[in-house]
Design an enzyme around this catalytic site. Sequence first.
Site, PDB file in Angstrom:
ATOM      1  N   ASN A 174      -0.252  38.916  62.548  1.00 33.65           N
ATOM      2  CA  ASN A 174      -0.544  39.086  61.310  1.00 33.65           C
ATOM      3  C   ASN A 174      -0.889  40.576  61.299  1.00 33.65           C
ATOM      4  OD1 ASN A 174      -1.364  38.431  58.360  1.00 33.65           O
ATOM      5  ND2 ASN A 174      -3.322  39.340  59.022  1.00 33.65           N
ATOM      6  N   GLU A 175      -0.448  41.230  60.382  1.00 30.31           N
ATOM      7  CA  GLU A 175      -0.632  42.912  60.084  1.00 30.31           C
ATOM      8  C   GLU A 175      -1.094  43.458  61.433  1.00 30.31           C
ATOM      9  OE1 GLU A 175      -3.484  43.050  56.702  1.00 30.31           O
ATOM     10  OE2 GLU A 175      -1.860  42.182  55.567  1.00 30.31           O
ATOM     11  N   GLU A 294       2.196  37.809  51.654  1.00 26.79           N
ATOM     12  CA  GLU A 294       1.063  37.969  51.251  1.00 26.79           C
ATOM     13  C   GLU A 294       1.448  38.837  49.788  1.00 26.79           C
ATOM     14  OE1 GLU A 294      -2.767  38.946  53.341  1.00 26.79           O
ATOM     15  OE2 GLU A 294      -1.957  38.090  55.030  1.00 26.79           O
ATOM     16  N   GLN A 351      -4.672  34.288  47.592  1.00 23.50           N
ATOM     17  CA  GLN A 351      -4.370  33.039  48.303  1.00 23.50           C
ATOM     18  C   GLN A 351      -4.378  31.886  47.404  1.00 23.50           C
ATOM     19  OE1 GLN A 351      -6.915  32.734  52.078  1.00 23.50           O
ATOM     20  NE2 GLN A 351      -6.631  34.981  52.477  1.00 23.50           N
TER      21      GLN A 351
END
Length: 502
Positions: A174-175, A294, A351
Amino acid sequence: MQEIEACVHIDAMDVIAPIDPRLYSSFIEHMGRAVYTGIYEPAHPTADEQGFRQDVMALIKPLALPLIRYPGGNFLSGYRWEDGIGDKAARPARPDLAWSAIEPNQVGTDEFMDYCRKLGAMPMMGVNLGTGTPQDAVNLLEYCNGELPTHYAELRRRNGHPAPYKIKTWCLGNEMDGPWQICGMDAEEYGRIACKTARMMKWLDPSIELVACGSSFRDMPSFGAWERTVLSHCYTDIDYLSLHQYYQNKDGDIPSFLARNMEMDGFINEVAAICREIKRQKNTDHDVYLSFDEWNVWYHYQQEGKDAPKWIVGRAIEEERYNVADALLVGGMLQTLMRNADTVKIACLAQLVNALAAIMTEPNGRAWAQTIYYPFLLASRYGRGVSLRCDVAVPTYSCAVADQTPYLDAAPVLSSDGTLSLFLLNRSVDTPLHCTVALDGFTPARVLEHVGLYAHALTDCNTADASPVVPRTLSGALLHEDTVAATLPAASWSVLRLGAAR
Ligand code: AHR
């Protein structure tokens, strides 16, 4: 009151692409109160036999989520998945360095899979490429999907799950470009580890598909170079490249804020062009699609200078209280995703519960839907089918995003039952918009419904005590042969649904 005049032309044969249902996915991270006192609270009066709050589940179910991303987010980069399986009483608590919280590991892979099953959703599982190794990732894959009589597959069986989960979609970290990321790295390093991990995972289970990390957001200084370098290492080993973006309205400039989804269109086009460029360089038939895993609005909590005590389970962080203006932009962002259905195959509203969330809960108390829940609900319900191109002739205004920002943003979707759903954002904060829709290749028989968010103060929110912001029906849409006319109130987001003549 004078109205803005807009003409929309839709040709039902002018198809962008079928919409992948996974465009309407979401994300549950071990972050804040998303899991503990969010989806999971064994002592809550509505908790089921596994400790999942059924009041929260009742709010999630209508969203018909095809896919849920898990377990992070930034949390993923320090997560030891083996802590979260087996006897709950024996699971260790750990410091979570991503969110300065305690992770008690009472919800882990098996509980999440049960949760997905209860919701009828598929999982999108992340592997830790921060503190984790390619071998850890393969071990998790073996635990989840293994069919052989091997160690981790046997462990899953011993933990009460004889059948493999057959998880198809996996995120490679992630990221990883973010300096805030646990063990973040540069593009060369990530490209290499993503490639190694991808190959090992696909050797074990060739049926899976993999998402590599793109930039954390469009304005990262390394944007573009990151994508090119990562893809040069792993293009043919992966299936999707991720995009993340959150928009802000800190200065209260609503006309600019409501135009931000145009930036999202631009961001998608840039990343899709980079994928095509690397495809040409590699001289391959393989396509890498986009996973916008996201996206949302995020600024309230930080702007209000809130904080929550650290190093506890379920810190109440990033509990955005979304207002109507936020919901309008979320509606616009959904339209951007629909019209990019040829390149974007997965998108996760980030989210789902409590942290940056569509749904809020009180610990041991009530649960409710925030404003942003409703455009997502309507898009998920009516935005499935094929995405159509449309021409929009409408006056423009100048704002921080573009000198010529159209007052109207429109996205049509033709569903398999013959319904045409036209999603409409009127960006004018003070003027209604009169919209004439001319249709080719689709003979409308009746207006089924025109429904949306309008006539609220832009600052209105829903709370545990009152939910004034819910979709309302709009009347007045008129059908005349192949044309429909409807008025869109100022600062509104709506969906106009037309039934076809048989
Ligand atoms: O969604 C909240 C956080 O935003 C995620 O953990 C991270 O990936 C992003 O920066």
